[in-house]
Design a protein around this motif. Sequence first.
Motif, PDB file in Angstrom:
ATOM      1  N   GLU A   1       1.538  85.738  65.152  1.00 26.34           N
ATOM      2  CA  GLU A   1       0.655  85.374  66.272  1.00 26.34           C
ATOM      3  C   GLU A   1       1.495  84.831  67.423  1.00 26.34           C
ATOM      4  N   ARG A   2       1.304  83.588  67.816  1.00 29.24           N
ATOM      5  CA  ARG A   2       2.009  83.031  68.972  1.00 29.24           C
ATOM      6  C   ARG A   2       3.347  82.405  68.605  1.00 29.24           C
ATOM      7  N   LEU A   3       3.740  82.480  67.339  1.00 23.15           N
ATOM      8  CA  LEU A   3       4.959  81.841  66.860  1.00 23.15           C
ATOM      9  C   LEU A   3       6.032  82.866  66.539  1.00 23.15           C
ATOM     10  N   LYS A   4       7.272  82.498  66.883  1.00 24.21           N
ATOM     11  CA  LYS A   4       8.414  83.333  66.546  1.00 24.21           C
ATOM     12  C   LYS A   4       9.548  82.420  66.119  1.00 24.21           C
TER      13      LYS A   4
ATOM     14  N   PHE B   1       7.108  80.485  57.865  1.00 22.56           N
ATOM     15  CA  PHE B   1       8.158  81.498  57.833  1.00 22.56           C
ATOM     16  C   PHE B   1       9.276  81.107  56.876  1.00 22.56           C
ATOM     17  N   THR B   2       9.978  82.134  56.370  1.00 20.33           N
ATOM     18  CA  THR B   2      11.257  81.946  55.712  1.00 20.33           C
ATOM     19  C   THR B   2      12.282  82.832  56.405  1.00 20.33           C
ATOM     20  N   LEU B   3      13.450  82.272  56.694  1.00 17.79           N
ATOM     21  CA  LEU B   3      14.566  83.021  57.272  1.00 17.79           C
ATOM     22  C   LEU B   3      15.748  82.871  56.336  1.00 17.79           C
TER      23      LEU B   3
ATOM     24  N   GLU C   1      14.793  87.239  62.613  1.00 23.08           N
ATOM     25  CA  GLU C   1      13.665  86.751  63.393  1.00 23.08           C
ATOM     26  C   GLU C   1      12.370  87.132  62.686  1.00 23.08           C
ATOM     27  N   LYS C   2      11.369  86.259  62.807  1.00 23.48           N
ATOM     28  CA  LYS C   2      10.048  86.578  62.261  1.00 23.48           C
ATOM     29  C   LYS C   2       8.982  86.084  63.227  1.00 23.48           C
TER      30      LYS C   2
END
Lengths: 109, 113
Positions: free
Chosen positions: A60-63, A48-50, A56-57
């Motif tokens: 699948e099972r990741l946030k 991810f990139t924030l 929030e991104k």
Amino acid sequence: EDQVTQSPEALRLQEGESSSLNCSYTVSGLRGLFWYRQDPGKGPEFLFTLYSAGEEKEKERLKATLTKKESFLHITAPKPEDSATYLCAVQAANNDMRFGAGTRLTVKP
Amino acid sequence: GAGVSQSPSNKVTEKGKDVELRCDPISGHTALYWYRQSLGQGLEFLIYFQGNSAPDKSGLPSDRFSAERTGGSVSTLTIQRTQQEDSAVYLCASSHRVIYEQYFGPGTRLTVT
């Protein structure tokens, strides 16, 4: 000085036991906060990139979430294949990248 | 498509010898980064290249380390007069542009005996 601290260093979960990994940072002008996954003997794999607080991104099972001082990687109902080291990195205004030491996650079946 | 490739995958060298590590970035990626990862440690930034701009060498640990990028593509990291503390995994990454996500190669494991 730019700094990234990840906690815990290691985390052992049972399959299905949700939890969160923390990345605290101080940086001169945040351009982006990145999460990577690294398996043994391999290079990190982008997750991810924030870019800004409140973002929030999910995948699948990741946030991943971001505030002005920290980011969390939430893992919901993890599976053994989620076992890996999770790395957090920040990119400063001068484009320098600084990585945390990582959280080593083990998910037991 | 092809990812970032690095060679060699493993290198064992004697203290005092010079070594060259190679990185082939993803085609079209203009930014290229070198990192060092010691056992159990996070990634240590070494140097990055962005297009034809002068590289940011601020992370190089000593003047024994140098890097170049030819034609905006392949990069070589050179370590002169290797020391035992240089033993680590050297990772290369490329990105479409600076501030975009980086894609990493598998790394070169360097062992200095």
